[in-house]
Design a protein around this motif. Structure first.
Motif, PDB file in Angstrom:
ATOM      1  N   ALA A  19       0.833  -1.206   0.000  1.00 34.58           N
ATOM      2  CA  ALA A  19       0.000   0.000   0.000  1.00 34.58           C
ATOM      3  C   ALA A  19       0.865   1.253   0.000  1.00 34.58           C
ATOM      4  N   LEU A  20       1.938   1.242   0.793  1.00 38.57           N
ATOM      5  CA  LEU A  20       2.826   2.405   0.865  1.00 38.57           C
ATOM      6  C   LEU A  20       3.568   2.609  -0.453  1.00 38.57           C
ATOM      7  N   ALA A  21       4.059   1.528  -1.042  1.00 40.74           N
ATOM      8  CA  ALA A  21       4.801   1.638  -2.305  1.00 40.74           C
ATOM      9  C   ALA A  21       3.895   2.169  -3.415  1.00 40.74           C
ATOM     10  N   ILE A  22       2.664   1.657  -3.491  1.00 43.81           N
ATOM     11  CA  ILE A  22       1.727   2.118  -4.514  1.00 43.81           C
ATOM     12  C   ILE A  22       1.384   3.588  -4.289  1.00 43.81           C
ATOM     13  N   LEU A  23       1.168   3.959  -3.025  1.00 39.70           N
ATOM     14  CA  LEU A  23       0.835   5.343  -2.701  1.00 39.70           C
ATOM     15  C   LEU A  23       1.956   6.292  -3.118  1.00 39.70           C
ATOM     16  N   LEU A  24       3.195   5.925  -2.838  1.00 38.73           N
ATOM     17  CA  LEU A  24       4.319   6.779  -3.230  1.00 38.73           C
ATOM     18  C   LEU A  24       4.453   6.845  -4.750  1.00 38.73           C
ATOM     19  N   GLY A  25       4.173   5.727  -5.434  1.00 38.87           N
ATOM     20  CA  GLY A  25       4.153   5.756  -6.889  1.00 38.87           C
ATOM     21  C   GLY A  25       3.113   6.731  -7.415  1.00 38.87           C
ATOM     22  N   GLU A  26       1.944   6.747  -6.780  1.00 35.45           N
ATOM     23  CA  GLU A  26       0.885   7.686  -7.174  1.00 35.45           C
ATOM     24  C   GLU A  26       1.334   9.131  -6.954  1.00 35.45           C
ATOM     25  N   MET A  27       2.028   9.374  -5.862  1.00 32.12           N
ATOM     26  CA  MET A  27       2.533  10.721  -5.609  1.00 32.12           C
ATOM     27  C   MET A  27       3.555  11.125  -6.676  1.00 32.12           C
ATOM     28  N   GLY A  28       4.293  10.133  -7.185  1.00 31.18           N
ATOM     29  CA  GLY A  28       5.221  10.410  -8.279  1.00 31.18           C
ATOM     30  C   GLY A  28       4.497  10.861  -9.533  1.00 31.18           C
ATOM     31  N   ILE A  29       3.336  10.251  -9.823  1.00 31.10           N
ATOM     32  CA  ILE A  29       2.544  10.662 -10.987  1.00 31.10           C
ATOM     33  C   ILE A  29       2.033  12.094 -10.793  1.00 31.10           C
ATOM     34  N   VAL A  30       1.620  12.427  -9.566  1.00 35.98           N
ATOM     35  CA  VAL A  30       1.188  13.800  -9.281  1.00 35.98           C
ATOM     36  C   VAL A  30       2.337  14.775  -9.541  1.00 35.98           C
ATOM     37  N   LEU A  31       3.543  14.399  -9.125  1.00 34.65           N
ATOM     38  CA  LEU A  31       4.710  15.257  -9.366  1.00 34.65           C
ATOM     39  C   LEU A  31       5.004  15.376 -10.854  1.00 34.65           C
ATOM     40  N   SER A  32       4.763  14.306 -11.622  1.00 29.53           N
ATOM     41  CA  SER A  32       4.948  14.369 -13.067  1.00 29.53           C
ATOM     42  C   SER A  32       3.993  15.374 -13.695  1.00 29.53           C
ATOM     43  N   VAL A  33       2.752  15.367 -13.226  1.00 29.32           N
ATOM     44  CA  VAL A  33       1.769  16.340 -13.732  1.00 29.32           C
ATOM     45  C   VAL A  33       2.221  17.753 -13.388  1.00 29.32           C
ATOM     46  N   SER A  34       2.723  17.936 -12.164  1.00 28.13           N
ATOM     47  CA  SER A  34       3.179  19.278 -11.765  1.00 28.13           C
ATOM     48  C   SER A  34       4.391  19.705 -12.584  1.00 28.13           C
ATOM     49  N   ARG A  35       5.263  18.758 -12.913  1.00 28.44           N
ATOM     50  CA  ARG A  35       6.445  19.075 -13.719  1.00 28.44           C
ATOM     51  C   ARG A  35       6.037  19.535 -15.115  1.00 28.44           C
ATOM     52  N   GLN A  36       5.079  18.819 -15.713  1.00 30.65           N
ATOM     53  CA  GLN A  36       4.690  19.136 -17.079  1.00 30.65           C
ATOM     54  C   GLN A  36       3.744  20.334 -17.144  1.00 30.65           C
ATOM     55  N   SER A  37       3.202  20.745 -16.010  1.00 27.12           N
ATOM     56  CA  SER A  37       2.341  21.927 -16.025  1.00 27.12           C
ATOM     57  C   SER A  37       3.158  23.186 -16.310  1.00 27.12           C
ATOM     58  N   THR A  38       4.474  23.098 -16.152  1.00 27.03           N
ATOM     59  CA  THR A  38       5.327  24.255 -16.436  1.00 27.03           C
ATOM     60  C   THR A  38       5.607  24.395 -17.924  1.00 27.03           C
ATOM     61  N   VAL A  39       5.229  23.362 -18.711  1.00 28.62           N
ATOM     62  CA  VAL A  39       5.445  23.406 -20.139  1.00 28.62           C
ATOM     63  C   VAL A  39       4.275  24.125 -20.806  1.00 28.62           C
ATOM     64  N   GLU A  40       4.542  24.950 -21.756  1.00 26.98           N
ATOM     65  CA  GLU A  40       3.470  25.645 -22.448  1.00 26.98           C
ATOM     66  C   GLU A  40       2.587  24.657 -23.213  1.00 26.98           C
ATOM     67  N   LYS A  41       1.271  24.893 -23.166  1.00 25.33           N
ATOM     68  CA  LYS A  41       0.331  24.008 -23.851  1.00 25.33           C
ATOM     69  C   LYS A  41       0.540  24.110 -25.354  1.00 25.33           C
ATOM     70  N   GLU A  42       0.399  22.926 -25.974  1.00 31.39           N
ATOM     71  CA  GLU A  42       0.583  22.898 -27.425  1.00 31.39           C
ATOM     72  C   GLU A  42      -0.583  23.586 -28.128  1.00 31.39           C
TER      73      GLU A  42
END
Length: 390
Positions: free
Chosen positions: A367-390
């Motif tokens: 459960a903890l490993a999956i939860l941290l993986g999910e938090m990684g996906i949230v961070l990926s979304v935050s990282r790509q939000s800095t990219v200008e929309k196509e």
């Protein structure tokens, strides 16, 4: 000729990894969200160790039994969080549909496993065990995010705005209910509802969905085994003193722990209830130990950390590059928020016991490993939000 084939294969592999782990001009993640995740993880590991070492010594002859395993899974989860934060989160949309038969099959497999406390929630593979309901939460978010994106302009039609989501919930929640695992069923349903509301499901379908949920509860109540289980917990919830050494024992010990913490608590490691009075202090009732050892102030800090994580998560939703990313973050943040609220409500007897864990704090490696993986996906979304929309 062979050299050309090797060169072409190498180029293809490089292209695959470049698409999977793209480079951005601004590669920063949401630092506030990352800090909240790390704080909750470290705080949770410390409190889980404090809550578990008496149980570990009693059950396994090793006070470090639980924390060593949790640390190993935390390390694996942090690795997953790092990798997923670097990945293009759109990869998960390609895996969404494939996850449905896999997770449904695993949930069905639970019914063929040995029961634990009259419930069949686990799959056992040698000494390894895990709950497919944890994967069901992850899969539900992927599926709902996929369909909410694909059907964005058709949500007002039953075929697109209700049918796929209802079918997913029917399968996942239905299988989990009959394990029985009521807390996971409630969590899955609430996660789905939150995603649909944020995703713009018309009010008429939300009202209709409420009616279907009420009908489903009625059907579940008609099953003698489930009805007896729920009514038993409901009765104990109203008056745990009616069976202080039986069904009401756990919640009474939890309340004793919370009450004895006072304003500042007894200090980390100084809980008395964890010494074989409070059942499962390292799991569902770890928050009771937090309240006893850190008092009202410590409990408030934990609640504040969860609140800040949720707030920052929805800030990422607002800035997400596209609808799919926004829906992914909505689902994962809803999971953490709802699960934390339900756990705290149960251990304080504000709600009947459902057997739900506290994110980042409760013992449970997968459960903890999956939860941290999910938090990684949230961070990926935050990282790509800095990219200008196509």
């Amino acid at each position: 000729m062979a050299e050309k084939k090797r060169a072409a294969r190498k180029k293809t592999q490089e292209g695959f990894f470049r698409r999977l782990f793209p480079r951005y001009e601004n590669t920063s993640v949401d630092l506030t969200f990352l800090v909240m995740v790390i704080l909750l993880l470290v705080f949770g590991l410390v409190m889980m160790f404090s809550a578990s070492y008496a149980q570990g010594y009693y059950r396994e002859g090793n006070s470090y039994h639980y924390i060593v395993r949790q640390l190993a899974w935390a390390a694996l989860g942090l690795l997953a969080m790092f990798l997923f934060s670097r990945m293009d989160y759109h990869v998960w949309r390609k895996l969404a549909l494939a996850s449905f038969p896999v997770v449904a099959g695993l949930l069905i497999a639970c019914f063929f496993m040995p029961p634990v406390n009259e419930a069949r929630r686990w799959i056992f593979i040698g000494n390894f065990q895990f709950q497919p309901s944890e994967l069901a939460k992850f899969s539900l978010v992927l599926l709902f995010a996929h369909f909410l994106t694909a059907n964005e302009k058709r949500m007002g039609r039953f075929k697109y705005g209700v049918l796929p989501f209802g079918a997913i919930l029917l399968v996942y929640v239905g299988l989990v209910v009959f394990e029985p695992h009521l807390s996971a069923a409630i969590l899955l349903a609430l996660m789905g509802v939150i995603m649909l509301i944020v995703g713009g499901l018309p009010g008429k379908w939300i009202a209709a969905g409420g009616g279907l949920i009420a009908a489903g509860v009625g059907l579940i109540a008609a099953v003698p085994m489930l009805r007896e289980r729920f009514m038993e917990r409901f009765t104990i919830w109203q008056n745990p003193e009616s069976d202080p050494l039986g069904k009401g024992y756990q919640i009474l010990q939890s309340l004793y722990a919370i009450g004895s913490g006072g304003l500042m608590g007894t200090g980390i490691g100084n809980s008395r209830q964890k010494y074989l009075f409070l059942p499962e202090p390292q799991n569902d009732y770890v928050f009771s130990v937090v309240c006893e050892e850190l008092g009202f102030v410590g409990a408030l800090v934990v609640i504040l950390l969860f609140a800040l994580l949720i707030w920052r998560g929805f800030a990422i939703v607002i800035k997400a590059r596209d609808r799919f990313g926004a829906m992914l973050v909505t689902g994962f943040i809803a999971q953490v928020g709802v699960q934390a609220i339900l756990n705290m409500a149960v251990v304080t007897n504000a709600l009947p016991s459902t057997g739900i864990s506290l994110p980042f704090f409760s013992y449970g490696g997968t459960a903890l490993a999956i939860l941290l993986g999910e938090m990684g996906i949230v961070l990926s979304v935050s990282r790509q939000s800095t990219v200008e929309k196509e």
